[in-house]
Design a protein around this motif. Structure first.
Motif, PDB file in Angstrom:
ATOM      1  N   MET B   1      13.898   7.846 -14.402  1.00 56.39           N
ATOM      2  CA  MET B   1      14.950   8.956 -14.736  1.00 56.39           C
ATOM      3  C   MET B   1      16.217   8.397 -15.362  1.00 56.39           C
ATOM      4  O   MET B   1      16.894   7.481 -14.949  1.00 56.39           O
ATOM      5  N   THR B   2      16.538   8.923 -16.537  1.00 55.13           N
ATOM      6  CA  THR B   2      17.794   8.647 -17.173  1.00 55.13           C
ATOM      7  C   THR B   2      18.962   9.082 -16.552  1.00 55.13           C
ATOM      8  O   THR B   2      18.933  10.128 -15.817  1.00 55.13           O
ATOM      9  N   GLY B   3      20.175   8.549 -16.839  1.00 57.38           N
ATOM     10  CA  GLY B   3      21.327   9.066 -16.190  1.00 57.38           C
ATOM     11  C   GLY B   3      21.698  10.555 -16.435  1.00 57.38           C
ATOM     12  O   GLY B   3      22.152  11.274 -15.548  1.00 57.38           O
ATOM     13  N   ASN B   4      21.365  10.959 -17.756  1.00 56.90           N
ATOM     14  CA  ASN B   4      21.999  12.337 -17.979  1.00 56.90           C
ATOM     15  C   ASN B   4      20.772  13.392 -17.950  1.00 56.90           C
ATOM     16  O   ASN B   4      20.802  14.357 -18.462  1.00 56.90           O
ATOM     17  N   GLU B   5      19.666  12.837 -17.298  1.00 53.42           N
ATOM     18  CA  GLU B   5      18.645  13.900 -17.017  1.00 53.42           C
ATOM     19  C   GLU B   5      19.072  14.965 -16.202  1.00 53.42           C
ATOM     20  O   GLU B   5      19.628  14.763 -15.228  1.00 53.42           O
ATOM     21  N   PRO B   6      18.868  16.385 -16.430  1.00 50.33           N
ATOM     22  CA  PRO B   6      19.347  17.281 -15.355  1.00 50.33           C
ATOM     23  C   PRO B   6      18.772  17.201 -14.183  1.00 50.33           C
ATOM     24  O   PRO B   6      17.577  16.651 -14.214  1.00 50.33           O
ATOM     25  N   VAL B   7      19.495  17.585 -13.129  1.00 49.61           N
ATOM     26  CA  VAL B   7      18.804  17.506 -11.868  1.00 49.61           C
ATOM     27  C   VAL B   7      17.657  18.411 -11.702  1.00 49.61           C
ATOM     28  O   VAL B   7      16.621  18.343 -11.208  1.00 49.61           O
ATOM     29  N   VAL B   8      17.933  19.918 -12.100  1.00 52.76           N
ATOM     30  CA  VAL B   8      16.940  20.798 -12.350  1.00 52.76           C
ATOM     31  C   VAL B   8      16.902  21.336 -13.784  1.00 52.76           C
ATOM     32  O   VAL B   8      17.985  21.541 -14.454  1.00 52.76           O
ATOM     33  N   ALA B   9      15.836  21.201 -14.362  1.00 49.81           N
ATOM     34  CA  ALA B   9      15.521  21.974 -15.406  1.00 49.81           C
ATOM     35  C   ALA B   9      14.516  22.772 -15.376  1.00 49.81           C
ATOM     36  O   ALA B   9      12.996  22.483 -15.719  1.00 49.81           O
ATOM     37  N   ALA B  10      14.597  24.381 -15.680  1.00 51.70           N
ATOM     38  CA  ALA B  10      13.591  25.285 -15.676  1.00 51.70           C
ATOM     39  C   ALA B  10      13.623  25.880 -16.871  1.00 51.70           C
ATOM     40  O   ALA B  10      14.709  26.392 -17.447  1.00 51.70           O
ATOM     41  N   GLU B  11      12.401  25.713 -17.616  1.00 51.71           N
ATOM     42  CA  GLU B  11      12.575  26.100 -19.297  1.00 51.71           C
ATOM     43  C   GLU B  11      11.524  27.172 -19.354  1.00 51.71           C
ATOM     44  O   GLU B  11      10.455  27.112 -19.118  1.00 51.71           O
ATOM     45  N   GLY B  12      12.199  28.350 -19.746  1.00 49.75           N
ATOM     46  CA  GLY B  12      11.455  29.690 -20.203  1.00 49.75           C
ATOM     47  C   GLY B  12      10.535  29.918 -19.028  1.00 49.75           C
ATOM     48  O   GLY B  12       9.064  30.371 -19.076  1.00 49.75           O
ATOM     49  N   ILE B  13      10.996  30.140 -17.834  1.00 44.68           N
ATOM     50  CA  ILE B  13      10.065  30.604 -16.818  1.00 44.68           C
ATOM     51  C   ILE B  13       9.672  31.920 -16.601  1.00 44.68           C
ATOM     52  O   ILE B  13      10.469  33.064 -16.853  1.00 44.68           O
ATOM     53  N   VAL B  14       8.518  32.042 -16.667  1.00 41.58           N
ATOM     54  CA  VAL B  14       7.966  33.743 -16.732  1.00 41.58           C
ATOM     55  C   VAL B  14       6.967  34.091 -15.377  1.00 41.58           C
ATOM     56  O   VAL B  14       6.296  33.070 -14.995  1.00 41.58           O
ATOM     57  N   VAL B  15       7.415  35.018 -14.584  1.00 44.00           N
ATOM     58  CA  VAL B  15       6.822  35.325 -13.470  1.00 44.00           C
ATOM     59  C   VAL B  15       6.651  36.767 -13.355  1.00 44.00           C
ATOM     60  O   VAL B  15       7.696  37.360 -13.814  1.00 44.00           O
ATOM     61  N   GLY B  16       5.444  36.985 -12.890  1.00 40.72           N
ATOM     62  CA  GLY B  16       5.371  38.421 -12.511  1.00 40.72           C
ATOM     63  C   GLY B  16       4.382  38.474 -11.245  1.00 40.72           C
ATOM     64  O   GLY B  16       3.665  37.770 -10.806  1.00 40.72           O
ATOM     65  N   TYR B  17       4.856  39.598 -10.525  1.00 41.26           N
ATOM     66  CA  TYR B  17       3.881  40.045  -9.409  1.00 41.26           C
ATOM     67  C   TYR B  17       3.090  41.102  -9.667  1.00 41.26           C
ATOM     68  O   TYR B  17       3.450  42.185 -10.083  1.00 41.26           O
ATOM     69  N   GLY B  18       2.017  40.856  -9.557  1.00 33.85           N
ATOM     70  CA  GLY B  18       0.994  41.800  -9.906  1.00 33.85           C
ATOM     71  C   GLY B  18       1.031  41.951 -11.440  1.00 33.85           C
ATOM     72  O   GLY B  18       1.081  41.029 -12.287  1.00 33.85           O
TER      73      GLY B  18
END
Lengths: 291, 259
Positions: B1-18
């Motif tokens: 991991m490089t120093g400036n990598e984000p701790v969390v990176a969620a990109e374009g998350i699509v979630v559906g229930y049913g």
């Protein structure tokens, strides 16, 4: 009668002690998970294994372990899906297990209808030296899993979502617990029988948790209660000539009722004296009710 | 991991229930040292976003990276301390505060390592976490005898016991008494001052507001604001505004079907 005057009585006591120790040790995880009746279901499934063993002239105990373990894995996979229809799937598995067992046992030979009762309700007095070895090995496996894996099993039964985020091998732990439950059922088959084993997994835990404050304390007390009920129950049944397995279970239930009543009386006698928190932590009662 | 990598990176998350979409391609990044609050009404999708980040839900689309590693290959779970919304009462088997907090050490211990009981480091970390949330005197009490706010503090102590780099909190202040909210806020402040990163989901921030460095507002499955903590408006801004509107019943984690 001197209990220790007969070898068969000593073997029965050893088997009952192992069962009394092992059943609550694994049962506490099932109670924590609200799966108290799973042991009963696996007992049903194990009967098919007994029938297969008798029919093929193999050890009924080993066959019961294998079949019950397969059943346990199936139960765990159904539980993992968490669908409402899973409930029906479990019912079919359990009743299929016991019906298959009855049919196979009856097919196996003429004398085995007598032994069917002994597998269902236990017959500790007919424990052979070979049985004792098997019970000892199975009991040791159960105790090793229940005690050595306790931090992990506790975490996964207490809060599965958190355990998942901790990176624990959830499925491996769940299947280990399920298979160990199946092993417990089989180990306890001789002492209390397949239909009553679940009581010995659940009732001592229910009794212990009336008076304990922590998980570990509950586990140790439940194991002590399990051994007590098994040994005393066996002795009483030999004095009164009652069915040993059922006597053990009735004794365990009697101590549950007694402890529950006693704990209720003690609680009423000294209300709110138990755990005074620092005043800053006090919350209005509505907040508690709200949650 | 490089120093400036984000701790969390969620990109374009699509979630559906049913068939019902809950998140429509949401992107969220958290860099080291930030305290990010995900805000939104009940049902906005904010808890779903957090559960996707933690891998408790499998998004239909998008990618999550934790500390620069794709979530599927992420193994350093000890770096993340998760504080769920509340502790399910469990099956009635009592557990002491210390026993629950000790679970927080398992991610560090690894499976089957240290099989024969926790070492001194574990005990010390558990005690330190209890001091941090002010529950040392209650260590041997059953969790079920604690108030809701104190139970919430037990959960943060459990997360802190693992000495994580990132804390993820789901509604840490919902229905929590003032004393516990303060204890909570100061524990969080100390965690941040030690260099920790925080991602929290909240309906309202309460005493946590001064700690938050960035707010993300989720509305109907989209991010509608990313920046300063929005000021409360109207009567919500009043200093004595008592936030009493009914909260929706606790939505069960979605992995077992639709909530």
């Amino acid at each position: 009668m001197n209990l220790f005057a007969y070898d068969f009585m000593i073997r029965a006591l050893i088997g009952a002690t192992v069962t009394g120790l092992a059943a609550p040790a694994i049962g506490i995880y099932l109670v924590q998970r609200r799966l108290s009746l799973i042991g009963d279901g696996l007992g049903h499934v194990a009967l098919t294994g007994v029938g297969l063993g008798l029919l093929t002239h193999n050890s009924p105990t080993i066959a019961a372990v294998v079949v019950a373990a397969l059943g346990a894995v199936a139960v765990e996979l159904v539980r993992e899906r968490g669908k409402a229809s899973g409930d029906v799937a479990l019912a079919i598995l359990f009743y299929g297990g016991i019906s298959g067992g009855v049919v196979l046992v009856n097919l196996s030979s003429a004398q085995s209808s007598r032994s069917l009762t002994s597998y269902l309700f236990g017959s500790p007095l007919t424990t052979s030296p070979g049985d004792i070895v098997v019970i000892g090995v199975l009991g040791a496996i159960v105790l090793a899993v229940a005690l050595l894996l306790r931090p992990w099993l506790f975490a996964v039964c207490h809060d599965e979502e958190y355990a998942r985020v901790s990176g624990l091998p959830i499925r491996l732990l769940n299947i280990t617990l399920a298979v160990t439950t199946a092993v417990t059922v089989t180990a306890a088959m001789r002492a209390v029988g397949l239909l009553l084993v679940s009581a010995l997994m659940v009732v001592p835990v229910a009794t212990a948790q009336q008076v304990t404050r922590g998980f570990n304390a509950t586990m140790y007390l439940a194991m002590a209660l399990g051994v007590g009920a098994s040994v005393v129950g066996l002795s009483v049944s030999s004095q009164l000539d009652t069915a040993p397995g059922a006597t053990i279970v009735l004794l365990a239930i009697a101590s549950f009722v007694a402890v529950t009543l006693l704990a209720g009386v003690v609680r009423r006698a000294r209300p709110r004296q138990s755990v005074p928190g620092p005043p800053a932590d006090a919350e209005p009662p509505e907040v508690l009710l709200d949650r | 991991m490089t120093g400036n990598e984000p701790v969390v990176a969620a990109e374009g998350i699509v979630v559906g229930y049913g068939g019902r979409p809950v998140l429509h391609g949401v992107t969220l990044r958290v860099t080291a040292g930030e305290v990010v609050a995900v805000l939104g009404a009940n049902g906005s999708g904010k808890s779903t976003l957090i559960k996707s980040v933690l891998g408790l839900l499998s998004p239909r689309g998008g990618e999550v990276r934790l500390f620069g590693t794709p979530q599927r290959r992420f193994r350093d779970w000890y770096r993340i301390g998760y504080v769920p919304q509340r502790l399910d009462a469990g099956g009635g088997v009592p557990a002491t505060v210390r026993e629950v907090v000790a679970s927080g050490r398992l991610a560090r211990r690894g499976f089957l390592r240290g099989l024969l009981g926790g070492g001194a480091a574990d005990r010390e970390a558990v005690s330190a976490a209890l001091v941090d949330v002010g529950l040392t005197q209650r260590a041997n009490d059953p969790v079920s005898t604690l108030s809701g706010g104190q139970q919430q503090r037990v959960l943060i102590a459990r997360a802190l016991a693992g000495r994580p780099d990132l804390l993820v909190l789901d509604e840490p202040t919902a229905g929590v008494d003032a004393a516990s909210q303060e204890a909570f806020a100061s524990a969080l402040r100390r965690f941040v001052s030690r260099g920790g990163t925080v991602l929290l989901v909240a309906h309202e921030l309460g005493p946590l507001a001064p700690l938050v460095s960035r707010a993300v507002v989720v509305h109907h499955g989209n991010i509608v604001h990313d920046g300063q903590v929005p000021e409360p408006v109207g009567h919500h801004a009043g200093p004595h505004h008592d936030h009493v509107h009914p909260h929706a019943p606790y939505d069960r984690p979605g992995i077992w079907g639709a909530p």
